[in-house]
Motif scaffolding. Structure first.
Motif: not given
Length: 110
Positions: A73, A75, A84, A86
């Protein structure tokens, strides 16, 4: 933790037609559904990386000033929106000052 992200990026790039030697950048197109308005925004993400780390992240053509990597992930924040991404699940989540939230799927940009 960063090797997980690099492996996930490699999987995203393992689509036929992508040359691994030249792959230092991956683009994602994410369709995020923003609640409570139920609006769909197309967000474009560009991730620059090498064998050791992610070196830059851009969203909608704007480079982000800082980002952190936790597993697969990324951020970051842009214009008061906490984001976020992923890369293993190819998903997007964000929160805009608690006033709106979004989530959606991403796919590799062509």
């Amino acid at each position: 933790m960063k090797p997980l992200l690099l492996m996930a990026l490699a999987l995203v790039l393992s689509v036929p037609g992508v040359v691994a030697a030249a792959a230092s950048r991956v683009g994602l197109v994410c369709e995020a559904v923003y609640a409570p308005a139920r609006e769909i925004w197309v967000r474009r993400v560009e991730i620059t990386y090498d064998d050791q780390r992610v070196s830059a992240v851009g969203i909608d053509g704007v480079p982000v000033h800082s980002f952190a990597v936790e597993g697969t992930v990324i951020l970051t924040a842009l214009d008061n929106e906490r984001i976020q991404i992923d890369v293993a699940r190819l998903s997007w989540q964000s929160d805009f000052r608690g006033l709106a939230q979004s989530q959606g799927r991403c796919e590799r940009a062509v």
